[in-house]
Design a protein around this motif. Sequence first.
Motif, PDB file in Angstrom:
ATOM      1  N   ALA A 186       1.115  -1.205  -0.012  1.00  0.00           N
ATOM      2  CA  ALA A 186      -0.028   0.069  -0.038  1.00  0.00           C
ATOM      3  C   ALA A 186       0.810   1.491   0.032  1.00  0.00           C
ATOM      4  N   ASP A 188       0.677   4.427   0.244  1.00  0.00           N
ATOM      5  CA  ASP A 188       0.459   5.591   1.079  1.00  0.00           C
ATOM      6  C   ASP A 188       0.226   5.184   2.456  1.00  0.00           C
ATOM      7  N   ILE A 189       0.634   4.092   2.772  1.00  0.00           N
ATOM      8  CA  ILE A 189       0.184   3.663   4.240  1.00  0.00           C
ATOM      9  C   ILE A 189       0.682   4.322   5.439  1.00  0.00           C
ATOM     10  N   LYS A 192      -1.124   7.699   5.650  1.00  0.00           N
ATOM     11  CA  LYS A 192      -2.524   7.613   6.181  1.00  0.00           C
ATOM     12  C   LYS A 192      -2.563   7.039   7.613  1.00  0.00           C
ATOM     13  N   GLY A 196      -5.047   4.160   6.311  1.00  0.00           N
ATOM     14  CA  GLY A 196      -4.575   3.272   5.532  1.00  0.00           C
ATOM     15  C   GLY A 196      -4.723   1.997   5.873  1.00  0.00           C
ATOM     16  N   ILE A 197      -4.602   1.423   6.952  1.00  0.00           N
ATOM     17  CA  ILE A 197      -4.772   0.016   7.310  1.00  0.00           C
ATOM     18  C   ILE A 197      -6.157  -0.336   7.079  1.00  0.00           C
ATOM     19  N   LEU A 200      -6.887  -0.469   3.346  1.00  0.00           N
ATOM     20  CA  LEU A 200      -6.297  -1.845   2.752  1.00  0.00           C
ATOM     21  C   LEU A 200      -7.297  -2.957   3.272  1.00  0.00           C
ATOM     22  N   GLN A 224      -0.838  -9.684   8.764  1.00  0.00           N
ATOM     23  CA  GLN A 224      -0.613  -8.304   8.962  1.00  0.00           C
ATOM     24  C   GLN A 224       0.756  -7.738   9.883  1.00  0.00           C
ATOM     25  N   SER A 234       2.343  -4.389   3.266  1.00  0.00           N
ATOM     26  CA  SER A 234       1.444  -4.139   4.535  1.00  0.00           C
ATOM     27  C   SER A 234       0.360  -5.218   4.816  1.00  0.00           C
ATOM     28  N   ILE A 270      -3.107   0.288  -4.042  1.00  0.00           N
ATOM     29  CA  ILE A 270      -2.303  -0.916  -3.512  1.00  0.00           C
ATOM     30  C   ILE A 270      -1.851  -1.962  -4.502  1.00  0.00           C
TER      31      ILE A 270
END
Length: 281
Positions: A186, A188-189, A192, A196-197, A200, A224, A234, A270
């Motif tokens: 991902a 831009d995890i 974010k 972001g998580i 995803l 994870q 991610s 992603i």
Amino acid sequence: MTSEAGKPVSDMEEWPAGMKIVNGHLAKDIREQGMIQPPNSFGYIHLAAEVERPHPLKRNSAEKKALLASLKTAAAALRAAEPERVQRVDLFDAFVIPPGSKEGRELIARSGYDVHLAAFDIVVLVECSDVDTARSVRDSEAFVTIQNLLTEGASHTHCFVGSNAKRIAEVDHDRDGIFLFNYFYAADIAAKGADGIDILLGVWEYTAGWWTAYANLTNSTPLQPVAGEKSDYSLINHCRWDRLADILPHLLFRPSLGRFVLANFTANDIMAMPILYRLAK
């Protein structure tokens, strides 16, 4: 959460803010199918290595066969050394990088993202009772022996401690079959953070219903990385089919795989990098 047209997909669905939906008319609700369970409480060590590029028509070299044999011996030694802390150790040998990875790899190359393109042909998966135990086992002499064997024989390795965030059902490792590890990056995890998580995992769940409805999928335990772990990926989805015929036609001949599953991942920045494995013999 918005659709391609910028309108809510459904008032009945609640997805993370900022999650983008593509071709929502192709979605199959995994919850309506009764195909999702709460996460398990296990801790995992995922150790992956690139020794030889997987190819369906290419057999393992003598050197790789010898390495796999040494790894199986070392895995048995880990189980024997840690009978209370290690629930199981499984060794996987890749045989193909299937269709479905092209889009993610091209997006990574085009955008210049700093992530390793997954081509892992060996995976060691250690299952422990919880995350703290997995962290402790990773530092054990028996696990370091496994890690050293792979480091010496591989051009690239990747290791992290993870947990299960969402699942369909446990993956059966007691029988051989066709196993998937799908490495998700991902982009831009980090920016974010928790959002972001959430996006995803939301996209994973939103697209999982396609696999359960169309592609014979009955199990999945995505891994994870836990807080504090360094990982290029991610999320790593993990699942199993009985036979190659259960999954290959869907990878090759279902246009909606690209239009719906892959499109929803790429729309959310992603990148999916799937690899198919068998249990190492």
